[in-house]
Design a protein around this motif. Structure first.
Motif, PDB file in Angstrom:
ATOM      1  N   LEU A  84       8.959 -19.874  24.275  1.00  0.00           N
ATOM      2  CA  LEU A  84       7.782 -19.146  24.359  1.00  0.00           C
ATOM      3  C   LEU A  84       7.957 -17.731  24.544  1.00  0.00           C
ATOM      4  N   GLN A  85       9.144 -17.542  25.559  1.00  0.00           N
ATOM      5  CA  GLN A  85       9.387 -16.198  25.910  1.00  0.00           C
ATOM      6  C   GLN A  85      10.005 -15.366  24.492  1.00  0.00           C
ATOM      7  N   SER A  86      10.857 -16.124  23.655  1.00  0.00           N
ATOM      8  CA  SER A  86      11.246 -15.576  22.333  1.00  0.00           C
ATOM      9  C   SER A  86       9.842 -15.299  21.478  1.00  0.00           C
ATOM     10  N   LEU A  87       9.083 -16.371  21.355  1.00  0.00           N
ATOM     11  CA  LEU A  87       7.714 -15.887  20.468  1.00  0.00           C
ATOM     12  C   LEU A  87       6.957 -14.832  21.056  1.00  0.00           C
ATOM     13  N   PHE A  88       6.748 -14.945  22.478  1.00  0.00           N
ATOM     14  CA  PHE A  88       5.938 -13.670  23.004  1.00  0.00           C
ATOM     15  C   PHE A  88       6.596 -12.308  22.393  1.00  0.00           C
ATOM     16  N   PHE A  89       8.114 -12.288  22.452  1.00  0.00           N
ATOM     17  CA  PHE A  89       8.742 -10.980  22.381  1.00  0.00           C
ATOM     18  C   PHE A  89       8.333 -10.711  20.868  1.00  0.00           C
ATOM     19  N   ALA A  90       8.453 -11.760  19.913  1.00  0.00           N
ATOM     20  CA  ALA A  90       8.099 -11.517  18.476  1.00  0.00           C
ATOM     21  C   ALA A  90       6.709 -11.083  18.234  1.00  0.00           C
ATOM     22  N   ILE A  91       5.813 -11.751  19.004  1.00  0.00           N
ATOM     23  CA  ILE A  91       4.433 -11.444  18.549  1.00  0.00           C
ATOM     24  C   ILE A  91       3.874 -10.137  19.208  1.00  0.00           C
ATOM     25  N   ASN A  92       4.395 -10.073  20.556  1.00  0.00           N
ATOM     26  CA  ASN A  92       3.442  -9.050  21.324  1.00  0.00           C
ATOM     27  C   ASN A  92       4.405  -7.844  21.623  1.00  0.00           C
ATOM     28  N   CYS A  93       5.631  -7.797  21.563  1.00  0.00           N
ATOM     29  CA  CYS A  93       6.392  -6.791  22.183  1.00  0.00           C
ATOM     30  C   CYS A  93       7.067  -5.691  20.767  1.00  0.00           C
ATOM     31  N   LEU A  94       7.422  -6.547  19.946  1.00  0.00           N
ATOM     32  CA  LEU A  94       7.852  -5.696  18.783  1.00  0.00           C
ATOM     33  C   LEU A  94       6.843  -5.188  18.029  1.00  0.00           C
ATOM     34  N   ASP A  95       7.020  -3.730  17.760  1.00  0.00           N
ATOM     35  CA  ASP A  95       5.991  -2.894  17.385  1.00  0.00           C
ATOM     36  C   ASP A  95       6.414  -2.040  15.857  1.00  0.00           C
ATOM     37  N   VAL A  96       5.823  -2.474  15.086  1.00  0.00           N
ATOM     38  CA  VAL A  96       6.158  -1.719  13.748  1.00  0.00           C
ATOM     39  C   VAL A  96       5.652  -0.278  13.800  1.00  0.00           C
ATOM     40  N   VAL A  97       6.343   0.863  14.036  1.00  0.00           N
ATOM     41  CA  VAL A  97       5.800   2.382  14.120  1.00  0.00           C
ATOM     42  C   VAL A  97       5.660   2.579  12.655  1.00  0.00           C
ATOM     43  N   GLU A  98       6.661   2.648  11.862  1.00  0.00           N
ATOM     44  CA  GLU A  98       6.512   3.306  10.412  1.00  0.00           C
ATOM     45  C   GLU A  98       7.025   2.311   9.372  1.00  0.00           C
ATOM     46  N   GLY A  99       6.195   2.157   8.250  1.00  0.00           N
ATOM     47  CA  GLY A  99       6.522   1.127   7.552  1.00  0.00           C
ATOM     48  C   GLY A  99       5.627   0.766   6.503  1.00  0.00           C
ATOM     49  N   ALA A 100       5.592  -0.435   5.805  1.00  0.00           N
ATOM     50  CA  ALA A 100       4.632  -0.840   4.938  1.00  0.00           C
ATOM     51  C   ALA A 100       4.448  -2.313   4.838  1.00  0.00           C
ATOM     52  N   MET A 101       3.199  -2.681   4.488  1.00  0.00           N
ATOM     53  CA  MET A 101       3.179  -4.263   3.977  1.00  0.00           C
ATOM     54  C   MET A 101       2.731  -4.107   2.317  1.00  0.00           C
ATOM     55  N   THR A 102       3.332  -5.224   2.120  1.00  0.00           N
ATOM     56  CA  THR A 102       3.089  -5.567   0.497  1.00  0.00           C
ATOM     57  C   THR A 102       2.447  -6.776   0.450  1.00  0.00           C
ATOM     58  N   CYS A 103       1.310  -6.920  -0.373  1.00  0.00           N
ATOM     59  CA  CYS A 103       0.984  -8.392  -0.690  1.00  0.00           C
ATOM     60  C   CYS A 103       1.827  -9.138  -1.746  1.00  0.00           C
ATOM     61  N   SER A 104       2.033 -10.185  -1.394  1.00  0.00           N
ATOM     62  CA  SER A 104       3.136 -11.068  -2.133  1.00  0.00           C
ATOM     63  C   SER A 104       2.603 -11.468  -3.738  1.00  0.00           C
ATOM     64  N   SER A 105       1.103 -11.305  -3.634  1.00  0.00           N
ATOM     65  CA  SER A 105       0.504 -11.839  -4.875  1.00  0.00           C
ATOM     66  C   SER A 105       0.115 -10.816  -5.873  1.00  0.00           C
ATOM     67  N   CYS A 106      -0.626  -9.585  -5.399  1.00  0.00           N
ATOM     68  CA  CYS A 106      -1.079  -8.680  -6.094  1.00  0.00           C
ATOM     69  C   CYS A 106      -0.285  -7.347  -6.166  1.00  0.00           C
ATOM     70  N   GLY A 107       0.693  -7.407  -5.116  1.00  0.00           N
ATOM     71  CA  GLY A 107       1.705  -6.143  -5.009  1.00  0.00           C
ATOM     72  C   GLY A 107       0.933  -4.983  -4.258  1.00  0.00           C
ATOM     73  N   ARG A 108      -0.313  -5.215  -3.859  1.00  0.00           N
ATOM     74  CA  ARG A 108      -0.789  -4.003  -2.977  1.00  0.00           C
ATOM     75  C   ARG A 108       0.049  -3.531  -1.984  1.00  0.00           C
ATOM     76  N   ILE A 109       0.338  -2.071  -1.726  1.00  0.00           N
ATOM     77  CA  ILE A 109       1.079  -1.735  -0.510  1.00  0.00           C
ATOM     78  C   ILE A 109      -0.072  -1.288   0.503  1.00  0.00           C
ATOM     79  N   TYR A 110      -0.171  -1.679   1.629  1.00  0.00           N
ATOM     80  CA  TYR A 110      -0.648  -1.136   2.891  1.00  0.00           C
ATOM     81  C   TYR A 110       0.560  -0.422   3.632  1.00  0.00           C
ATOM     82  N   PRO A 111       0.064   1.074   3.698  1.00  0.00           N
ATOM     83  CA  PRO A 111       1.337   1.551   4.620  1.00  0.00           C
ATOM     84  C   PRO A 111       0.775   1.318   6.241  1.00  0.00           C
TER      85      PRO A 111
END
Lengths: 147, 331
Positions: A84-111
């Protein structure tokens, strides 16, 4: 943007209604927040997470010295303190400041900028609309055919 | 009073200047905080359970600060204005933020969110702010996706400022079509300034008993509570004291019933919007119907036509006893 949010987000392009997640996340800048560990919260969130997506996203972002997530949820996942501790770190502590998300099916980029993902699909006045991968490819093809 | 949604679309209206103004105005902060407290009360969240909430139209996170006070609660804020979100980020409001256009749907997977609040946001959806915008389609999509992403039994409390009865009606229709149960609640219905509309929607339980609807607040019940008194510091303090000890978590519908029985406070139950607004609607319809002329019989119709044509100077046959009569049926 935290990975909890990433895990819950889905692509909202109207043409992409069937497989609108996972969104592939890439980061150029990460931040680690120190939030107090909340075991109850982590165990409660576990049931609504897509663990495989979380695992993939976390492993792609994880740096040395940060806790590891097991390849599958342990059987006593909801009460396993270490997990749970590592899970909590993963979901609630790590913060993506700059980056992007890409939809795996349509290829849309969400910055992601200033740790705020931009999920708006339509073009907004006075702003540069983020292009999808497919569009860029089409443009290239068009250019080639013109040549 | 001018409405900001008539001036410009939200992503342009809330620019850096306006966002800053909005966040520093103590009156705005006071009202927002009060509405948020009421909205959380209406959400009737289970006590001390870890929850994930959604703040739709979080702006600079004024309402998020109230959500943050609760234990085990994480919230995610959605807004369309980049400047507002930037201020929220600066102020470190404690929730994860996400920029999104509500009319395009809420970008969350189904069955993930425990509850949602939305403070004075949804009225923006009624505007066609860009080319090809279809407000009702956008509204419908908003409610549909909201219903999808809420967990079963989750509630959404939506406070907004409707312009007229038609907007209320349309929203009610969209919400019902999306599968929501619940209805509309009007706090202080007799006051012009304090009047607040809330949609209290239940996801996954469309056929819920209307009795389960929370009760509306009425004017004259608590004078400290009025918006107009917000400049009085003493009043604010009193309110804070009242709500200091975990009022948010303790207040659910049961408590309200108790206080109803104890005090001389007069609380009136507003039923579901249908009874309220359809009344106006009915009246309007009736007046429309009255305006329409009654269906005439054939003879009257023919006579009227002949008179009209005579006035126009046309060649018209003289009237006989056969004029405007039905022909005999054939063999």
């Amino acid at each position: 943007m935290k990975l909890l949010t990433h895990n819950l987000l889905q692509c909202i392009v109207p043409a992409c209604r069937k497989h609108h997640y996972p969104l592939k996340v890439t980061a150029s800048l990460l931040n680690v927040e120190e939030n107090p560990f909340d075991a109850i919260f982590a165990s409660r969130m576990l049931e609504r997470l897509e663990y495989n997506i979380l695992l993939e996203a976390y492993n792609s972002l994880r740096q040395d010295g940060q806790p590891e997530l097991p390849p599958a949820v342990p059987e006593d996942g909801a009460s396993n303190e270490v997990f749970l501790q590592s899970l909590f770190f993963a979901i609630n502590c790590l913060d993506v400041v700059e980056g992007a998300m890409t939809c795996s099916s349509c290829g849309r980029i969400y910055p992601i900028h200033n740790s705020i993902p931009n999920m708006i699909v339509r073009a907004i006045e006075g702003e540069q609309p983020p292009q999808s991968i497919e569009k860029e490819q089409e443009d290239e093809e068009e250019e080639e055919s013109e040549n | 009073m001018t409405r900001p949604e008539h001036i410009a679309p939200p992503e342009l209206y809330y620019n850096e200047v306006e966002a800053k103004k909005y966040t520093q105005n103590t009156r705005v902060i006071h009202i927002q905080r009060k509405i948020t407290k009421r909205a959380i009360e209406l959400l009737a969240l289970p006590k001390n359970k870890p929850l994930l909430l959604l703040d739709i139209g979080c702006g600079s996170g004024l309402s998020g600060q109230e959500l943050r006070k609760m234990r085990h609660v994480e919230w995610i804020g959605l807004d369309i204005s980049a400047s507002m979100l930037a201020i929220a980020k600066e102020r470190d409001v404690g929730g994860d933020l996400c920029r999104s256009d509500l009319g395009e749907g809420i970008p969350f997977r189904p069955n993930t969110i425990d509850g949602a609040i939305s403070i004075s946001t949804v009225q923006w959806l009624f505007n066609a702010d860009f080319k090809d915008a279809q407000p009702f389609q956008r509204l419908k999509l908003f409610f549909q996706t909201l219903n999808h992403c809420l967990r079963r039994g989750g509630r959404a409390v939506i406070q907004f400022y409707p312009e007229n009865g038609h907007q209320l009606e349309e929203m009610q229709r969209c919400a019902t079509q999306a599968g929501f149960g619940g209805g509309l609640l009007c706090d202080y219905p007799n006051s012009t300034r304090q009047k607040k509309w809330y949609f209290v929607l239940f996801a996954g339980t469309a056929k819920i008993d209307p009795i389960a609807m929370p009760q509306a607040l009425m004017a004259g019940e608590d004078q400290n509570d009025s918006d107009t008194d917000s400049s009085d510091d003493s009043d604010e303090e009193e309110e804070e004291e009242e709500s200091g000890d975990g009022m948010i978590l303790d207040s659910n519908s049961d408590d309200e019933d108790e206080s109803d029985a104890e005090g001389p406070i007069e609380k009136k139950k507003t039923s579901v919007i249908q009874s309220n607004v359809q009344f106006e609607w009915k009246r309007e319809k009736r007046s429309q119907r009255d305006r329409r002329k009654k269906q005439k019989n054939l003879k009257q119709k023919v006579m009227e036509q002949k008179e009209r044509q005579q006035r126009q100077g046309k060649d018209v046959r003289r009237n006989t006893k056969y004029t405007g009569r039905k022909r005999k049926s054939g063999w």
